[in-house]
Each structure stands twice: as C-alpha cells, then as structure tokens.
Design an enzyme around this catalytic site. Structure first.
Site, short mmCIF file in Angstrom:
data_model
loop_
_atom_site.label_atom_id
_atom_site.label_comp_id
_atom_site.label_asym_id
_atom_site.label_seq_id
_atom_site.Cartn_x
_atom_site.Cartn_y
_atom_site.Cartn_z
N ASP A 1 26.70 32.50 35.79
CA ASP A 1 27.80 32.12 36.66
C ASP A 1 28.38 30.77 36.31
OD1 ASP A 1 29.55 32.57 38.86
OD2 ASP A 1 28.40 31.09 39.96
N ASP B 1 37.19 31.16 36.22
CA ASP B 1 35.90 31.65 36.71
C ASP B 1 35.58 33.00 36.09
OD1 ASP B 1 33.55 31.74 38.33
OD2 ASP B 1 34.59 33.10 39.69
#
Length: 450
Positions: free
Chosen positions: A116, A331
């Site tokens: 992540d 992201d």
C-alpha cells in the site's frame, strides 16, 4: 493487453475485458518498453487476479468491477481531512488492491501482506495473540527469530510514530503502536526491529533474495475487524519515515517503481521494483512530488485535463481542493480516479461531445456517464496535464465494460479529495524518486516483465 474478436480489439481494464471496438490507432500512440528495468523486485498480485488467494472464479467480470468500485469508495474516506488522525493516517482495513510476499525474521517466515502506497508502518500479526483475526498463513512468532529486537520508548523509531499512535510500556520500556480504523477494525502491538528479505535480483535473472537487517515494523498482538484472512497484515510503501521504501532509501537511492497490468486470464503478476530504473526506448514524463501533510501520501499537481484536443483547466472552479500545488494524490490501492466535483461537470460535457454514441444509464446507478457500445465506437485519449508532465491515458485506463453492450467512465467525482487511481496507472512504469522529489510515467507493456 489486446486480443481479437471479429475485426476488433478486446482490451482489458483492471478487472474485466472492456469492449469490442476497432482500436488499432490507440496502440500506436507511444513507444513501449519491451521489459521492466533491472533491480531487485517483488510480485504484486492483484486481488482479482487468478493468482490471488482471494480470487473467486464464480464472480463475473462485472461483479469484480462493481466490487472494485465499492472498495474505492470505501478507501477514499481515509484520505478525507475531516476524519480523525487515527483514521486517515494509515490504511483502512478494507483498503488495498495488491498483495505482496516478503519474508521476515531468522529463519525467514514468508508473509503475505497488502502492498500500500497510502500507508507507512508495515505490520503483521504475531504470536502470542491476545486477539487476532483468523488468517490462513502461520502467524509470525518473534520468539523463534534470532534477529527480532524490541524498540525502546523514546527511541527514534518510536518517536517517528505520530503521538496519537504510540504507547509506551513503562514497565518493560518497550514502544507500542495502536491504530484504529473507520470501520472499527484495529491493530495493536509492539514496535520492533527485524530482518526483511525481499524479492530477487532481476538484473541477473537469478532468484537471489535481498535481505535488510533492523527494519522497523509492527508486531501485532491484538488485531481485529474486516482484514482479509489470507493476509498477515500491511506492507507500507508510503512517504512517511517508517515506510518500507523510506527505510530502504539509502540502499535503493530513494527510488522505487511499479508496473501494473490488468488481472486478466494471462494470470501474470505485476511488479514492484526497488532501486534505479534503467533507460528504455519509451519516453518518460516527470512531475514534482509536493510536500504536504500527512507525509504518507504522494501528492502531485494537476493543472488540466484534455479530452482529445479539448483542454480543460483543473481548479478553475470554486472548490479550494482543486487549486494550488499538491491537489491530487497518486495511490496504487484505489481502483478508480477521483476528481473535484465542479470540474467533473465540465469533463462530463466534454466526453459527451467527443463520444458519438447513445448515452445510457448504469443499471446499478453507480457510474456516469455510460454509453451504448458497438464495434465502431471511438473513445478519446484523455490526457492528464500534471505540472511538467503530460500523461496520455488510453481508453482501457479510463473506461470499462459494465454490461455486454455498455461502457462507463471510470473517473468519478469527489467533493473534497482527488486521487489518481490504479486503473489510470495501468501499463505505465510509475517511478518514484524520493530524493529528487519527483514521479515519472513511462508507457510500458507491463505484461512483458522479466
């Protein structure tokens, strides 16, 4: 990414084949690198890939897309500044699209975690468990590792945690972390140092893992909520001081890259590359990373978006979130791309003007605009004009088939935050330079990784 159906190409989006459209000209927009650059790397396994431990063969491609939509909506909540620090400074329990294997300890224990770029501290479930969610892999036992070391209160690794996230055990003089999430999930445990073993030496084609001693991580003894039971925790790749890439910064010269491909029937993994990317025949375009709080996220500046030849200035509306530097976050864990709502209205109008097809409604009422698809449909190239960098997105980056004869735009409006999601990043080598504070995009065939 292309196969044939009749006289047309069938392109894959992040979760499904997109549509039958004659697209030959789309594939000639840019030169493509034949391979991913050398360095030590690790596989990134999309959760919807047949390689994924959570892959469900009974789901249709349309099911997978709508599930990805819902995860994107859930995930964006943690980026909102209206949330408390404890909620949005780290990963949401249900967030993340890619799994990644690393090994921790001596002897090494294989750990599957969510990779992540919107999270910092890497943490895994550890024995003994006061409270743990059920996971299929064995729990990491620090008592069986000869390289495990506790972190003391007041030390630099402990102080690198936000004050609201750290707790000091005065009796044992050990640093502890405590994270809570918006869905009432949580993880709590000890901050520790451990040996991490990652990937293989790509440049020599020899599967030679690369090891790093004394990396900071969280050994979670109390964890619960909605975490996937196939995974052991989170692998933080964000910009904060405790993330894996920041801790490896001297070894990798502050550089890392990833090349994301659609999780299609080819069942190949994407790649995360640590270190310097080598040159290729394809042309890179680079934009500065902007320093903003929290430092976890990777902020860049979006100046305009073009639909074909029509250029729309971003931030010309009244919303302050769309103006100024660092107005959008890159992201990898969010599928969709989110843009400021007032600007989105202009973008939607430009799309309707450019796409000569009948507009229809998404039966689930989630995506808009949607269009009736046929073999002669022509979808525009959409260019994101970042500061100093023009990134041309092909239709597989911006549209998806949600029914047999319906395609929908996969960029959606947001009231207060903008995110450049992973669908928009497919088939680019996205390279971060944390020393020079920049991120670059290189058009790349990500299916041809070594």
């Amino acid at each position: 990414m292309a196969s044939t159906f009749g006289n047309c190409s069938v392109l894959s989006s992040v979760v499904l084949p997109i549509m039958c459209i004659c697209l030959t000209q789309w594939l000639l927009v840019f030169p493509v690198a034949n391979t991913i650059p050398s360095g030590f790397s690790v596989d990134l396994i999309h959760r919807d890939s047949p390689l994924s431990p959570v892959y469900n063969p009974l789901e249709t491609p349309f099911d997978r897309f709508y599930n990805a939509y819902n995860r994107s909506i859930s995930r964006i909540n943690r980026f909102r500044p209206s949330y408390s620090k404890a909620v949005w400074s780290d990963i949401m329990a249900s967030g993340g699209e890619y799994f990644m294997n690393i090994s921790i300890g001596t002897p090494p224990v294989l750990v599957l975690g969510i990779a992540d770029t919107g999270s910092d501290l890497t943490w895994v479930q550890c024995k003994p468990c006061e409270e743990c969610y059920l996971q299929k892999p064995p729990l990491f036992d620090p008592m069986k590792s000869s390289t495990y070391k506790s972190v003391q209160c007041g030390s630099d690794p402990c102080n690198a945690l936000d004050s609201s996230d750290r707790v000091c055990d005065q009796e044992q003089n050990t640093c502890k972390y405590s994270y809570s999430y918006g869905d009432r999930s949580f993880t709590r445990g000890n901050v520790a140092l451990e040996k991490f073993t990652i990937g293989a030496a790509n440049s020599t084609r020899i599967d030679s893992p690369v090891s790093f001693p004394n990396l900071v991580f969280g050994c979670g003894h109390k964890n619960g909520g909605t975490f996937d039971n196939v995974g052991s925790g989170i692998i933080g790749l964000g910009g904060g001081p405790l993330s894996l890439v920041k801790q490896l910064s001297k070894s990798i010269h502050g550089k890392f890259s990833y090349c994301l491909q659609a999780p299609d029937s080819a069942a190949k993994s994407s790649k995360l590359i640590f270190g310097t990317a080598t040159d290729s025949n394809a042309v890179s375009t680079s934009t500065p990373l902007v320093d903003r709080d929290p430092s976890t996220y990777y902020y860049v500046t979006l100046e305009a978006i073009s639909v074909g030849d029509q250029k729309l200035a971003y931030g010309s509306g009244s919303a302050s979130s769309a103006t100024g530097e660092g107005n959008i976050i890159i992201d990898s864990g969010t599928t969709l791309t989110f843009l400021e709502s007032e600007f989105y209205n202009s973008l939607e109008s430009a799309l309707e003007e450019a796409i000569k097809a009948k507009r229809v409604s998404d039966p689930k009422g989630l995506l808009s605009p949607c269009f009736e698809a046929d073999k002669d449909m022509d979808l525009p190239v959409i260019t994101f004009h970042f500061s100093g960098a023009d990134v041309k997105l092909q239709p597989w980056n911006t549209f998806a088939q949600v029914q047999d004869h319906m395609v929908c735009f996969t960029i959606v409006p947001s009231n207060d935050i903008a995110i450049f999601g992973n669908l928009s990043q497919m088939d680019f080598l996205v390279s971060y330079d944390l020393e020079e504070r920049s991120v670059s995009f290189t058009p790349t065939d990500c299916t041809k990784n070594p």
